[in-house]
Design an enzyme around this catalytic site. Structure first.
Site, PDB file in Angstrom:
ATOM      1  N   ASN A  59       0.785  -1.286   0.045  1.00  0.00           N
ATOM      2  CA  ASN A  59      -0.071   0.240  -0.064  1.00  0.00           C
ATOM      3  C   ASN A  59       0.943   1.351  -0.019  1.00  0.00           C
ATOM      4  OD1 ASN A  59       0.303   0.947   2.770  1.00  0.00           O
ATOM      5  ND2 ASN A  59      -0.257  -1.074   3.315  1.00  0.00           N
ATOM      6  N   LYS A 110     -14.572   1.432  14.321  1.00  0.00           N
ATOM      7  CA  LYS A 110     -13.227   0.616  14.438  1.00  0.00           C
ATOM      8  C   LYS A 110     -12.889   0.789  15.810  1.00  0.00           C
ATOM      9  CE  LYS A 110     -11.139   0.822  10.600  1.00  0.00           C
ATOM     10  NZ  LYS A 110     -10.376   1.521   9.434  1.00  0.00           N
TER      11      LYS A 110
HETATM   12  N1  CTP Z   1      -3.843  -3.122  12.168  1.00  0.00           N
HETATM   13  C1  CTP Z   1      -3.197  -4.033  12.511  1.00  0.00           C
HETATM   14  N2  CTP Z   1      -3.009  -5.352  12.085  1.00  0.00           N
HETATM   15  C2  CTP Z   1      -3.993  -5.620  11.014  1.00  0.00           C
HETATM   16  C3  CTP Z   1      -4.526  -4.507  10.573  1.00  0.00           C
HETATM   17  C4  CTP Z   1      -4.602  -3.255  11.041  1.00  0.00           C
HETATM   18  O1  CTP Z   1      -2.373  -4.030  13.685  1.00  0.00           O
HETATM   19  N3  CTP Z   1      -3.748  -6.758  10.438  1.00  0.00           N
HETATM   20  C5  CTP Z   1      -3.982  -2.015  13.025  1.00  0.00           C
HETATM   21  C6  CTP Z   1      -3.409  -0.752  12.196  1.00  0.00           C
HETATM   22  O2  CTP Z   1      -2.036  -0.689  12.391  1.00  0.00           O
HETATM   23  C7  CTP Z   1      -4.496   0.531  12.640  1.00  0.00           C
HETATM   24  C8  CTP Z   1      -5.674  -0.211  12.845  1.00  0.00           C
HETATM   25  O3  CTP Z   1      -5.243  -1.386  13.089  1.00  0.00           O
HETATM   26  O4  CTP Z   1      -3.796   0.985  13.884  1.00  0.00           O
HETATM   27  C9  CTP Z   1      -6.574  -0.128  12.009  1.00  0.00           C
HETATM   28  O5  CTP Z   1      -6.112  -0.541  10.664  1.00  0.00           O
HETATM   29  P1  CTP Z   1      -7.021  -0.586   9.329  1.00  0.00           P
HETATM   30  O6  CTP Z   1      -6.421  -1.362   8.282  1.00  0.00           O
HETATM   31  O7  CTP Z   1      -7.692   0.871   9.176  1.00  0.00           O
HETATM   32  O8  CTP Z   1      -8.322  -1.243  10.044  1.00  0.00           O
HETATM   33  P2  CTP Z   1      -9.096  -2.739   9.497  1.00  0.00           P
HETATM   34  O9  CTP Z   1      -9.246  -3.661  10.532  1.00  0.00           O
HETATM   35  O10 CTP Z   1      -8.538  -3.043   8.317  1.00  0.00           O
HETATM   36  O11 CTP Z   1     -10.534  -2.040   9.139  1.00  0.00           O
HETATM   37  P3  CTP Z   1     -11.143  -1.922   7.797  1.00  0.00           P
HETATM   38  O12 CTP Z   1     -10.873  -2.858   6.757  1.00  0.00           O
HETATM   39  O13 CTP Z   1     -12.465  -1.806   7.988  1.00  0.00           O
HETATM   40  O14 CTP Z   1     -10.644  -0.560   7.354  1.00  0.00           O
END
Ligand code: CTP
Length: 404
Positions: free
Chosen positions: A212, A341
């Site tokens: 990403n 979230k």
């Molecule tokens: N995060 C994490 N491990 C993952 C995914 C996310 O630690 N496998 C953490 C990110 O570092 C951030 C938070 O979770 O602090 C939110 O990440 P995000 O990708 O926005 O959330 P998602 O759970 O992926 O939610 P969505 O797909 O609905 O955006």
């Protein structure tokens, strides 16, 4: 700004040494005292008399000088300063400092000092990019040495690229910032702060991966702000182009699973901040060989879910940090998604930001964040990522200090 501060200026041998009389003049004008160590090569570019006239001090140039040792020994010289500034920091001086060599007064002072060191490198662009110099810089950063520059531009040798020494005014600003930081309050003294930053790369085969656009800038700025607040910081970083920040234990990882493992290893921590843009999915059937075009059939990518590091640490039993902070990178309905979230992840605070292309946040230098807490939402104004980091760390420190 520098009233009463003592700077030991080590002048290396390069054309940029010509700028050091101006640097010495600026430091004195700001109220500081300057003592100079001039290397033999440095004296080819700037005379001891010029530097002595501008600093009002004797210029030191010899390791084995009987008079100097009687007046002020080389060990004392390196310790009587509040800050050691190396300008220009040549490839040779940096290599010596990185390897602990001490065969002249400049390198001996660098090895003997117990004071912070700031280096302003200057050299030919190929020398700067040479793997040996890269290694030496990484070592020096790990040892806690700070850097300013080099700038990019046309060089005295006719080549173009990074290698020009930062301008004296910029070096002065960095020196002033150092002393401002030094007197700043240290609300996180004695605390361990764990931060994840950057993207993760999820391999498809040995040559391709899913990634990403996260640059890691906000996470790195948070790590620096936590360090400046007195914390011991562990930064678990996905693949980014940023250098490891000085004085911070930086662990480089590639995949979400490696990040998860590194976070676990770094516990216990008082605060854990999850600023990384972790890939939600990885390829289930990662190929050991490069995938080949196979006739007309487009190969499907079978995905599987990555560990959710934030959610796992938020629910970690005995090793749960006192304060767990999540991030939410959203491209629309920012607050609505962020609040959902926050409820889902089990963290204590959540920092939400808009990363839609129009915001310029991903890869950019500015950010506008909303801090979601059980009490509600605090929206901060748009600022540089460094200022956002300082504001956030101050709030985290305040929350950590609150009685349970
Ligand atoms: N995060 C994490 N491990 C993952 C995914 C996310 O630690 N496998 C953490 C990110 O570092 C951030 C938070 O979770 O602090 C939110 O990440 P995000 O990708 O926005 O959330 P998602 O759970 O992926 O939610 P969505 O797909 O609905 O955006």
């Amino acid at each position: 700004m520098l009233s009463g501060k003592r700077v030991l200026l080590i002048v290396g041998g390069g054309i940029a040494a010509c700028k050091t009389p101006e640097l010495a003049r600026l430091i004195r004008k700001a109220g500081g005292h300057v003592r100079v160590i001039l290397t033999k090569a440095g004296a080819e570019f700037v005379t001891p008399l010029t530097l002595a006239s501008l600093t009002g001090e004797k210029v030191h140039d010899a390791l084995f000088s009987l008079t100097d040792e009687i007046e002020m020994g080389h060990i004392e010289l390196s310790r009587s300063a509040d800050l050691v500034v190396v300008a220009p920091a040549t490839a040779d001086l940096m290599a010596k400092a990185a390897h602990g060599l001490a065969n002249d007064l400049a390198s001996t002072a660098l090895l003997a000092t117990d004071k912070p060191v700031l280096m302003a490198p200057a050299m030919n662009v190929r020398m700067w990019l040479n793997p040996a110099t890269r290694r030496n810089i990484a070592t020096l950063r790990d040892d806690g040495i700070s850097f300013i520059g080099p700038d990019e531009g046309e060089m005295a040798c006719g080549e173009y690229g990074p290698g020009r020494m930062a301008e004296p005014a910029a070096i002065l600003a960095t020196i002033e910032a150092h002393f401002v930081r030094e007197v700043a309050p240290k609300p996180l003294a004695g605390k361990h702060v764990l931060i994840t930053a950057g993207p993760t790369h999820e391999p498809i085969d040995p040559v391709r991966y899913i990634a990403n656009r996260s640059s890691g800038k906000q996470g790195y700025a948070l790590a620096e702000a936590a360090r400046d607040s007195g914390a011991r910081v562990t930064l678990v970083s996905g693949p980014v182009t940023l250098p490891a920040p000085a004085g911070i234990r930086t662990i480089r990882v590639e995949t979400a699973r490696e990040m998860d493992e590194a976070v676990e290893q770094a516990l216990p921590a008082d605060i854990a901040i999850f600023a990384a843009a972790v890939a939600d999915w990885r390829v289930a059937d990662e190929s050991a060989e490069k995938r080949k075009k196979d006739g007309n059939a487009i190969p499907p990518l079978q995905l599987t879910e990555n560990p959710d590091i934030l959610a796992r640490i938020s629910r970690h039993g005995s090793k749960r940090p006192c304060l767990v902070v999540g991030f939410a990178a959203e491209t629309g309905k920012v607050l609505e998604h962020a609040k959902a979230k926050f409820a889902r992840k089990g963290c204590d605070l959540l920092v939400a930001n808009d990363v839609s292309p129009a915001s310029g946040v991903m890869g950019g230098d500015r950010n506008r964040v909303h801090l979601v807490s059980p009490e509600g939402v605090e929206s901060l104004p748009e600022m540089g990522k460094g200022e956002v980091a300082t504001a956030l760390i101050a709030r985290f420190a305040e929350r950590l200090a609150r009685p349970a």
